[in-house]
Design a protein around this motif. Structure first.
Motif, PDB file in Angstrom:
ATOM      1  N   LEU A   1      -1.411   2.686  -1.131  1.00 55.88           N
ATOM      2  CA  LEU A   1      -0.716   1.614  -0.416  1.00 55.88           C
ATOM      3  C   LEU A   1      -1.618   0.905   0.597  1.00 55.88           C
ATOM      4  CD1 LEU A   1       2.669   3.465   0.257  1.00 55.88           C
ATOM      5  CD2 LEU A   1       2.274   1.611  -1.378  1.00 55.88           C
ATOM      6  N   ARG A   2      -2.910   1.027   0.443  1.00 53.62           N
ATOM      7  CA  ARG A   2      -3.800   0.381   1.403  1.00 53.62           C
ATOM      8  C   ARG A   2      -3.574  -1.127   1.447  1.00 53.62           C
ATOM      9  NH1 ARG A   2      -9.578   2.229  -0.410  1.00 53.62           N
ATOM     10  NH2 ARG A   2      -8.480   2.370  -2.412  1.00 53.62           N
ATOM     11  N   ALA A   3      -3.328  -1.626   2.653  1.00 60.56           N
ATOM     12  CA  ALA A   3      -3.110  -3.058   2.901  1.00 60.56           C
ATOM     13  C   ALA A   3      -1.896  -3.624   2.170  1.00 60.56           C
ATOM     14  CB  ALA A   3      -4.350  -3.872   2.541  1.00 60.56           C
ATOM     15  N   ALA A   4      -1.022  -2.768   1.630  1.00 59.95           N
ATOM     16  CA  ALA A   4       0.212  -3.261   1.012  1.00 59.95           C
ATOM     17  C   ALA A   4       1.131  -3.796   2.102  1.00 59.95           C
ATOM     18  CB  ALA A   4       0.901  -2.142   0.241  1.00 59.95           C
ATOM     19  N   ASP A   5       1.828  -4.888   1.821  1.00 59.36           N
ATOM     20  CA  ASP A   5       2.722  -5.512   2.797  1.00 59.36           C
ATOM     21  C   ASP A   5       4.091  -4.843   2.706  1.00 59.36           C
ATOM     22  OD1 ASP A   5       4.188  -7.066   4.496  1.00 59.36           O
ATOM     23  OD2 ASP A   5       3.567  -8.996   3.625  1.00 59.36           O
ATOM     24  N   LEU A   6       4.399  -4.011   3.689  1.00 60.31           N
ATOM     25  CA  LEU A   6       5.670  -3.290   3.723  1.00 60.31           C
ATOM     26  C   LEU A   6       6.592  -3.808   4.819  1.00 60.31           C
ATOM     27  CD1 LEU A   6       4.393   0.398   3.288  1.00 60.31           C
ATOM     28  CD2 LEU A   6       5.131  -1.203   1.516  1.00 60.31           C
ATOM     29  N   ARG A   7       6.377  -5.014   5.253  1.00 58.87           N
ATOM     30  CA  ARG A   7       7.244  -5.560   6.297  1.00 58.87           C
ATOM     31  C   ARG A   7       8.678  -5.671   5.789  1.00 58.87           C
ATOM     32  NH1 ARG A   7       4.853 -11.099   7.552  1.00 58.87           N
ATOM     33  NH2 ARG A   7       4.295 -10.897   5.347  1.00 58.87           N
TER      34      ARG A   7
END
Length: 262
Positions: A200-206
């Motif tokens: 999940l590196r740098a995945a956008d989980l906002r």
């Protein structure tokens, strides 16, 4: 060099930022100094166990001859300690019964292995053992995700680098070992989703709903990009570097989507 580490060094060579008391000299500035890989690393208590238990408090700086053995044992111990974390999670997911008893038995066996001596640990095939336990954890995953239904997507081992999964209904999906680097998961619903080993590196989980996801670890969260609107499991800690939530209008759109029937 890589995007995760500002410098290169051979394996087994101490980092130049390591202090004489074994603390990191730039611990509070790791991201700013180009070491996000260090910021998200978690040994699951392996370092403390190796030094204090396996080697009885030995100091590899005072006993350099123990360094190579200690470092080799650490690589095995970290895997065992991580597996204990997954097994504890598995125990919390399944009700009393044969499967839960099997998980508990494997957990006890793994706990026993962590107490072995250096010679046995160095010879131990941690990768084979990890695969063995992976089969058991996959059974747990199937039981948990079955609550969602057969329509849950299967993305095991998938290359989803940079994928657009914004506001996607991913309830009960399997992302075991999937590559989600830089993926857009803003506002996605990942309840009951299996994230074991997902990158999940740098995945956008906002504003993403991860509250009931399974096998999600703290390092995975720390490596991703979330905000205060991201819903996370109660067993994990919201990364302090995550910013404030998205604008209210965007959060409202996410809530409306979650209320829609499947």
């Amino acid at each position: 060099m890589s995007a995760d580490f500002a410098v290169n060094k051979p394996a087994g060579q101490p980092c130049s930022n390591l202090l004489t008391d074994f603390r990191c000299g730039i611990h509070d500035r790791l991201r700013d100094r180009g070491f996000p890989g260090c910021a998200v690393f978690d040994c699951f208590g392996a370092g403390q166990q190796v030094t204090q238990v396996t080697f009885g408090g030995q100091d590899w700086r005072r006993k350099p001859e123990s360094a190579s053995s200690m470092f080799a044992v650490f690589t095995v111990m970290r895997q065992l300690r991580e597996l204990l974390w997954y097994l504890a999670e598995a125990l919390s997911l399944v009700p009393a019964g044969p499967l839960r008893d099997e998980i508990d038995s494997v957990r006890e066996r793994t706990e026993c292995l962590t107490g072995a001596g250096p010679d046995k640990l160095v010879r131990f095939d941690a990768n084979a053992y990890r695969q063995e336990i992976g089969v058991l954890l996959a059974r747990v995953s199937e039981v948990v995700r079955a609550e969602v239904g057969e329509s849950a997507p299967d993305h095991r081992g998938a290359d989803l680098i940079g994928a657009n999964l914004r506001r996607a209904d991913l309830r009960g999906a399997s992302f075991r070992g999937a590559y989600l680097l830089g993926a857009d998961l803003l506002g996605a619903d990942l309840r009951k989703a299996d994230l074991l080993g997902a990158d999940l590196r740098a995945a956008d989980l906002r504003a993403t709903d991860l509250e009931e996801s399974i096998f999600l670890t703290q390092p995975q969260l720390d490596a991703a990009k979330g905000d205060t609107a991201t819903r996370i499991p109660s067993s994990l800690i919201r990364p302090p570097h995550w910013p404030a939530a998205a604008p209210a209008a965007e959060q409202a759109a996410v809530r409306r989507r979650r209320r829609r029937p499947r």
